[in-house]
Design an enzyme around this catalytic site. Structure first.
Site, mmCIF file in Angstrom:
data_model
loop_
_atom_site.group_PDB
_atom_site.id
_atom_site.type_symbol
_atom_site.label_atom_id
_atom_site.label_comp_id
_atom_site.label_asym_id
_atom_site.label_seq_id
_atom_site.Cartn_x
_atom_site.Cartn_y
_atom_site.Cartn_z
ATOM 1 N N GLY A 112 0.850 -1.193 0.000
ATOM 2 C CA GLY A 112 0.000 0.000 0.000
ATOM 3 C C GLY A 112 0.880 1.235 0.000
ATOM 4 O O GLY A 112 2.037 1.190 -0.433
ATOM 5 N N ARG A 113 0.339 2.312 0.528
ATOM 6 C CA ARG A 113 1.067 3.595 0.470
ATOM 7 C C ARG A 113 2.398 3.513 1.211
ATOM 8 O O ARG A 113 3.425 3.992 0.726
ATOM 9 C CB ARG A 113 0.224 4.699 1.100
ATOM 10 N N ARG A 160 -1.784 -8.619 -2.167
ATOM 11 C CA ARG A 160 -3.010 -9.268 -2.651
ATOM 12 C C ARG A 160 -3.193 -8.989 -4.135
ATOM 13 O O ARG A 160 -3.499 -9.854 -4.929
ATOM 14 C CB ARG A 160 -4.224 -8.703 -1.904
ATOM 15 N N ILE A 189 6.442 -3.307 10.962
ATOM 16 C CA ILE A 189 5.897 -2.005 11.396
ATOM 17 C C ILE A 189 4.394 -1.977 11.157
ATOM 18 O O ILE A 189 3.783 -0.905 11.162
ATOM 19 C CB ILE A 189 6.579 -0.811 10.673
ATOM 20 N N ARG A 207 1.331 -4.605 12.230
ATOM 21 C CA ARG A 207 0.535 -4.900 13.414
ATOM 22 C C ARG A 207 1.070 -6.165 14.067
ATOM 23 O O ARG A 207 1.526 -7.085 13.374
ATOM 24 C CB ARG A 207 -0.934 -5.170 13.045
ATOM 25 N N GLU A 261 0.361 -6.150 22.491
ATOM 26 C CA GLU A 261 1.049 -4.963 23.012
ATOM 27 C C GLU A 261 0.100 -4.156 23.913
ATOM 28 O O GLU A 261 -1.108 -4.174 23.684
ATOM 29 C CB GLU A 261 1.590 -4.110 21.848
ATOM 30 N N HIS A 318 5.827 0.863 19.256
ATOM 31 C CA HIS A 318 4.784 1.322 18.309
ATOM 32 C C HIS A 318 4.864 2.837 18.084
ATOM 33 O O HIS A 318 3.923 3.582 18.371
ATOM 34 C CB HIS A 318 3.392 0.919 18.820
ATOM 35 N N ILE A 319 6.014 3.265 17.538
ATOM 36 C CA ILE A 319 6.252 4.709 17.364
ATOM 37 C C ILE A 319 6.492 5.101 15.909
ATOM 38 O O ILE A 319 6.992 6.197 15.640
ATOM 39 C CB ILE A 319 7.444 5.190 18.231
HETATM 40 C C1 8YV Z 1 -0.853 4.901 15.591
HETATM 41 C C2 8YV Z 1 -0.795 3.153 13.695
HETATM 42 O O1 8YV Z 1 0.135 5.510 16.337
HETATM 43 O O2 8YV Z 1 -1.850 4.559 12.131
HETATM 44 C C3 8YV Z 1 -1.715 3.423 12.555
HETATM 45 O O3 8YV Z 1 -2.327 2.466 12.058
HETATM 46 O O4 8YV Z 1 -0.538 2.057 14.005
HETATM 47 C C4 8YV Z 1 -0.142 4.257 14.434
HETATM 48 O O5 8YV Z 1 0.200 5.282 13.547
HETATM 49 C C5 8YV Z 1 -1.671 4.092 16.527
HETATM 50 O O6 8YV Z 1 -2.489 3.152 15.941
HETATM 51 C C6 8YV Z 1 -2.485 5.021 17.391
HETATM 52 O O7 8YV Z 1 -3.747 5.314 16.894
#
Ligand code: 8YV
Length: 334
Positions: free
Chosen positions: A163-164, A186, A245, A247, A276, A294-295
């Site tokens: 994706g993007r 996909r 990066i 999920r 998490e 998750h940053i």
């Molecule tokens: C968020 C992320 O920080 O945008 C997403 O899907 O995983 C992260 O950028 C997190 O989900 C908080 O909403």
């Protein structure tokens, strides 16, 4: 004071987590806002209780919008996620209840791709491991193979999910680091987009077998659960690195810890984890993994843009029945 006829009464919305004060102030121009101004996470029952009488809610990836919650909150019209990923939403249930769901794509693409690349570099070149060594006072001489890592430039970059953000990582690899970029998705990209990304479509088996660095950037769905588990790790090169990066749940973290410990793959960089903020204890004890909380989208500029886009979706939906970035736009036309 509200007019007794109800005219001029602002719709009530809930902001489920601490966001920027200026975004709250914007929301207060349009809505009667109840806001969680802390980082405490409300339980599902607390969220349902606070959603009574609310027309909209601004959520982060932590709050789950389930069929059960929607059944208990009949006045709700919009759930605005401050995230591009929306696996915390039951979208079919939203649609069935006539609730618009929105997310925050685009505004975080480059920031997240930058971080994905940074994590790749840190992992391949063993930055975290070597920094811990230095801080522990263990560096007392140069040695020919001390923290020798894996080459990044000129190597093969594999991307699962194009994706993007995947495309942003591909462009960085192909144009910045002379990498051969291969991807699996996909659906295959059109030829012009493939050329712009410098990327070649391959099967998942070829991606696993050929990537020197494999970056996961796909959405989490039931069919993507543990899409990288023991059988897939066994198909990767022993010199390969794996970067997640996307999920937690996409990778089987227990199997990954085992593969890292046994040297089945060289190293991993993880920004997301199953369950998490808990992290699988085995990942905390293997040295060849870089762990971040998750940053990937965490720059203030980008987090501001995400919060503002989520707010814009609430405002557009509840004041004029539209949305900037709807997930289920069919709700708007129904
Ligand atoms: C968020 C992320 O920080 O945008 C997403 O899907 O995983 C992260 O950028 C997190 O989900 C908080 O909403």
């Amino acid at each position: 004071m509200a007019h007794p006829s109800g005219e001029g009464v602002k719709p009530a919305v809930l902001v489920a987590r601490r966001i920027f004060p200026e975004v709250l102030a914007r929301l207060r121009q349009h809505f009667d806002v109840e806001a969680n101004e802390t980082d405490d996470v409300w339980s599902a029952a607390e969220l349902a209780r606070r959603l009574q009488g609310k027309a909209g809610v601004l959520t982060t990836g932590t709050e789950r919008i389930t069929a059960e919650l929607l059944a208990a909150t009949p006045g709700l019209k919009i759930v605005a996620n401050m995230a591009v990923g929306y696996n915390n939403f039951d979208v079919p249930a939203c649609t069935a209840h006539g609730v618009l769901a929105t997310n925050t794509p685009d505004v975080l693409t480059d920031t997240t791709a930058d971080f994905g690349f940074a994590l790749l570099m840190a992992t391949a070149r063993r930055m975290a491991e070597s920094e811990h060594f230095l801080r522990a006072g263990l560096w007392n001489r140069w040695s020919i193979d001390m923290f020798a890592g894996t080459e990044v430039h000129g190597s093969t970059l594999g991307i699962l999910g194009m994706g993007r953000i995947g495309q942003g990582i591909a462009r960085r690899g192909a144009h910045g680091f002379d990498m051969r970029v291969i991807y699996h998705n996909r659906s295959r990209l059109d030829a012009a987009t493939e050329a712009a990304c410098g990327a070649t479509y391959v099967s998942k088996a070829d991606l696993l077998a050929q990537a020197d660095h494999l970056v996961l950037v796909l959405p989490y769905t039931a069919s993507n659960h543990h899409i990288i588990g023991a059988p897939e790790l066994a198909q990767m090169k022993p010199t390969a690195t794996l970067i997640n990066i996307a999920r937690g749940g996409i990778v089987d973290d227990a199997a990954l810890a085992q593969a890292l410990r046994s040297g089945q793959i060289a190293a991993a960089g993880l920004d997301v984890f199953e369950g998490e903020p808990q992290v699988h204890p085995d990942l905390l004890t293997v040295p060849n993994v870089v762990l971040t909380p998750h940053i990937a989208s965490a720059t203030l500029a980008t987090r501001r843009a995400m919060a503002n886009l989520a707010a814009d979706n609430l405002i557009a939906c509840l004041t004029e029945g539209s949305a900037l970035t709807p997930i289920n736009p069919e709700v708007l036309s129904a």
